[in-house]
Design an enzyme around this catalytic site. Structure first.
Site, short mmCIF file in Angstrom:
data_model
loop_
_atom_site.label_atom_id
_atom_site.label_comp_id
_atom_site.label_asym_id
_atom_site.label_seq_id
_atom_site.Cartn_x
_atom_site.Cartn_y
_atom_site.Cartn_z
N TYR A 193 0.82 -1.22 0.00
CA TYR A 193 0.00 0.00 0.00
C TYR A 193 0.85 1.27 0.00
CZ TYR A 193 -3.90 -3.04 0.18
OH TYR A 193 -4.80 -4.01 -0.18
N GLN A 253 -15.01 1.57 -6.47
CA GLN A 253 -14.25 0.46 -5.89
C GLN A 253 -12.78 0.87 -5.76
OE1 GLN A 253 -15.57 -3.55 -7.77
NE2 GLN A 253 -16.03 -1.97 -9.29
N HIS A 283 -14.42 0.33 -1.00
CA HIS A 283 -13.29 -0.52 -0.64
C HIS A 283 -12.20 0.25 0.09
CE1 HIS A 283 -14.46 -3.47 -4.08
NE2 HIS A 283 -15.18 -3.66 -2.99
N CYS A 302 -1.23 6.17 16.00
CA CYS A 302 -2.59 6.61 15.66
C CYS A 302 -2.75 8.08 16.07
CB CYS A 302 -3.62 5.77 16.42
SG CYS A 302 -5.29 6.45 16.34
N SER A 357 -14.60 -4.91 -14.00
CA SER A 357 -14.59 -6.21 -14.70
C SER A 357 -15.69 -7.15 -14.24
CB SER A 357 -13.25 -6.92 -14.47
OG SER A 357 -13.12 -7.20 -13.07
N LEU A 398 -13.96 -1.14 -21.64
CA LEU A 398 -13.10 -1.46 -22.78
C LEU A 398 -13.51 -2.78 -23.42
CD1 LEU A 398 -10.65 0.02 -23.94
CD2 LEU A 398 -9.18 -1.42 -22.51
N ALA A 401 -12.61 4.81 -21.38
CA ALA A 401 -13.40 5.68 -20.49
C ALA A 401 -13.24 7.15 -20.87
CB ALA A 401 -12.97 5.45 -19.05
C1 BV8 Z 1 -16.93 -9.89 0.95
C2 BV8 Z 1 -9.26 -2.98 -2.08
C3 BV8 Z 1 -18.09 -10.99 2.61
C4 BV8 Z 1 -7.98 -3.72 -2.03
C5 BV8 Z 1 -10.65 -4.62 -3.16
C6 BV8 Z 1 -13.73 -16.25 -0.17
C7 BV8 Z 1 -13.70 -15.63 1.07
C8 BV8 Z 1 -14.26 -14.40 1.29
C9 BV8 Z 1 -14.86 -13.74 0.25
C10 BV8 Z 1 -14.87 -14.33 -0.98
C11 BV8 Z 1 -14.34 -15.59 -1.22
N1 BV8 Z 1 -14.53 -15.90 -2.52
C12 BV8 Z 1 -15.16 -14.88 -3.14
C13 BV8 Z 1 -15.37 -13.95 -2.21
C14 BV8 Z 1 -15.96 -12.68 -2.40
C15 BV8 Z 1 -14.83 -11.73 -2.73
C16 BV8 Z 1 -14.65 -11.76 -4.23
O1 BV8 Z 1 -15.51 -11.28 -4.92
N2 BV8 Z 1 -13.52 -12.34 -4.67
C17 BV8 Z 1 -13.29 -12.43 -6.10
C18 BV8 Z 1 -11.80 -12.35 -6.37
C19 BV8 Z 1 -13.88 -13.73 -6.61
N3 BV8 Z 1 -15.25 -10.44 -2.25
C20 BV8 Z 1 -14.86 -10.03 -1.05
O2 BV8 Z 1 -14.08 -10.61 -0.34
C21 BV8 Z 1 -15.53 -8.74 -0.59
N4 BV8 Z 1 -16.05 -8.94 0.72
O3 BV8 Z 1 -17.37 -10.64 0.15
O4 BV8 Z 1 -17.26 -9.91 2.25
C22 BV8 Z 1 -18.52 -10.76 3.97
C23 BV8 Z 1 -19.82 -11.04 4.27
C24 BV8 Z 1 -20.24 -10.85 5.55
C25 BV8 Z 1 -19.36 -10.38 6.49
C26 BV8 Z 1 -18.05 -10.09 6.18
C27 BV8 Z 1 -17.61 -10.27 4.90
C28 BV8 Z 1 -14.53 -7.62 -0.47
C29 BV8 Z 1 -13.98 -7.30 -1.83
C30 BV8 Z 1 -13.11 -6.06 -1.70
C31 BV8 Z 1 -11.67 -6.43 -1.91
N5 BV8 Z 1 -10.90 -5.21 -2.02
N6 BV8 Z 1 -10.00 -3.46 -3.22
C32 BV8 Z 1 -6.95 -3.07 -2.89
O5 BV8 Z 1 -7.30 -2.25 -3.76
O6 BV8 Z 1 -5.79 -3.43 -2.68
S1 BV8 Z 1 -11.22 -5.30 -4.60
C33 BV8 Z 1 -10.21 -4.75 -5.85
O7 BV8 Z 1 -10.36 -5.60 -6.93
C34 BV8 Z 1 -10.63 -3.43 -6.39
O8 BV8 Z 1 -11.04 -2.52 -5.43
C35 BV8 Z 1 -11.72 -3.78 -7.32
O9 BV8 Z 1 -12.94 -3.83 -6.67
C36 BV8 Z 1 -11.34 -5.14 -7.71
C37 BV8 Z 1 -10.86 -5.05 -9.11
O10 BV8 Z 1 -12.00 -4.86 -9.86
P1 BV8 Z 1 -12.10 -3.71 -10.96
O11 BV8 Z 1 -12.15 -2.40 -10.30
O12 BV8 Z 1 -13.22 -4.12 -11.81
O13 BV8 Z 1 -10.73 -3.77 -11.73
P2 BV8 Z 1 -10.30 -4.88 -12.76
O14 BV8 Z 1 -8.85 -4.70 -13.00
O15 BV8 Z 1 -10.83 -6.21 -12.30
O16 BV8 Z 1 -11.09 -4.51 -14.09
C38 BV8 Z 1 -10.79 -3.33 -14.77
C39 BV8 Z 1 -11.86 -3.17 -15.83
O17 BV8 Z 1 -11.63 -1.94 -16.49
C40 BV8 Z 1 -11.82 -4.26 -16.88
O18 BV8 Z 1 -13.14 -4.67 -17.17
C41 BV8 Z 1 -11.22 -3.56 -18.11
O19 BV8 Z 1 -11.78 -4.03 -19.31
C42 BV8 Z 1 -11.66 -2.14 -17.88
N7 BV8 Z 1 -10.74 -1.13 -18.45
C43 BV8 Z 1 -9.39 -1.17 -18.50
N8 BV8 Z 1 -8.94 -0.03 -19.08
C44 BV8 Z 1 -10.04 0.71 -19.39
C45 BV8 Z 1 -11.18 0.02 -18.98
N9 BV8 Z 1 -12.43 0.49 -19.17
C46 BV8 Z 1 -12.54 1.70 -19.77
N10 BV8 Z 1 -11.48 2.43 -20.18
C47 BV8 Z 1 -10.23 1.97 -20.00
N11 BV8 Z 1 -9.20 2.71 -20.43
#
Ligand code: BV8
Length: 230
Positions: free
Chosen positions: A54, A89, A107, A134, A175, A199, A216
């Site tokens: 981070y 996000q 997030h 803190c 995504s 994209l 975008a």
């Molecule tokens: C939750 C901060 C439940 C961190 C992030 C096992 C155990 C626990 C949970 C899970 C599990 N299995 C699955 C889950 C759920 C899990 C999940 O979904 N996992 C995925 C991997 C399968 N989710 C969680 O854990 C969430 N919490 O479920 O809690 C719970 C319930 C009750 C009580 C307590 C808890 C929490 C998820 C949050 C994680 N933290 N961020 C950090 O940043 O370091 S997530 C992180 O990844 C980002 O913040 C973002 O959300 C995500 C990435 O996604 P995108 O933003 O979409 O980015 P990505 O690169 O994927 O895509 C980019 C897009 O842009 C693409 O589509 C591309 O085509 C497009 N693009 C690129 N260039 C352009 C463009 N578009 C336009 N113009 C361009 N130029």
């Protein structure tokens, strides 16, 4: 009653500012899967690695600027007569620097730290480590104010309430991999118009009524101009 608008942004809106998306990096950082670094378990097991992850990303914010997509959303917020909610996000501050008034960082934020003792959330711009005091209670240890995998995203109640009553839901540069954000399109009310700007089609593209494919910085200003004309 003027229409209610919810916008969800993901890493793709910051890509053209130079911030790498998660998918583009194949979800990797220093050969670690992001899902393995952005977790409470990783922080417990190897806090120095997670602090470094981070700290590097926080430092990189100084070298990037908002792009025309961020600026267009800030302009739309100023022009929009009805309810307007920008949920992001992203943990960067590019929406704020573009002029968006209250982006909801579901997030968390790179520029904030959270105390493990008193749970206070404080602004934080420097490197963070386990000796950082803190600002609120002075003795607690700080963690990044980031929602890790397996942790509950922020302000979910407020987000779902607003989704249920919105007339227009637009997802930009996300995504559709990560839940619950990827499920927001299924949480809108029956009358909402849904649109995805990306994209390439996201994993949940089929759930949207409309899709616009492109960068975008092209799609968002054009879409905002269209909305402001209508
Ligand atoms: C939750 C901060 C439940 C961190 C992030 C096992 C155990 C626990 C949970 C899970 C599990 N299995 C699955 C889950 C759920 C899990 C999940 O979904 N996992 C995925 C991997 C399968 N989710 C969680 O854990 C969430 N919490 O479920 O809690 C719970 C319930 C009750 C009580 C307590 C808890 C929490 C998820 C949050 C994680 N933290 N961020 C950090 O940043 O370091 S997530 C992180 O990844 C980002 O913040 C973002 O959300 C995500 C990435 O996604 P995108 O933003 O979409 O980015 P990505 O690169 O994927 O895509 C980019 C897009 O842009 C693409 O589509 C591309 O085509 C497009 N693009 C690129 N260039 C352009 C463009 N578009 C336009 N113009 C361009 N130029």
């Amino acid at each position: 009653m003027p229409p209610s608008l919810v916008i969800l942004t993901g890493a793709g809106i910051s890509a053209e500012s130079g911030l790498r998306t998660f998918r583009a990096a194949d979800g990797l950082w220093e050969d670690h899967r992001v899902e393995d670094v952005a977790t409470p378990e990783a922080f417990a097991r190897n806090p120095a690695l997670v602090y470094r992850f981070y700290n590097e990303r926080r430092r990189s914010l100084g070298a990037v600027r908002p792009n025309p997509a961020h600026l267009a959303l800030a302009e739309l917020e100023r022009a929009w007569a009805g309810e307007f909610l920008l949920v992001t996000q992203n943990v960067d501050d590019l929406h704020e620097r573009a002029g968006s008034r209250n982006p909801l960082h579901m997030h968390g934020e790179l520029l904030k730290a959270r105390c493990l003792a008193c749970r206070a959330v404080s602004d934080w711009t420097e490197d963070l480590d386990d000796r950082s005091p803190c600002p609120a209670c002075t003795h607690g240890r700080l963690r990044p104010h980031i929602v890790w995998f397996g942790e509950m995203p922020l302000e979910m109640e407020r987000i779902y309430r607003t989704l249920e009553r919105c007339d227009l839901f637009v997802a930009i540069g996300t995504s559709g991999h990560v839940y619950p954000a990827a499920g927001f399109v299924e949480a809108v009310g029956p009358r909402a118009r849904t649109l995805e700007l990306n994209l390439e089609p996201s994993r949940v593209a089929d759930a949207f009524q409309e899709h616009r494919v492109g960068r975008a910085t092209e799609l968002v200003p054009a879409f905002v101009a269209e909305l402001c004309r209508s």
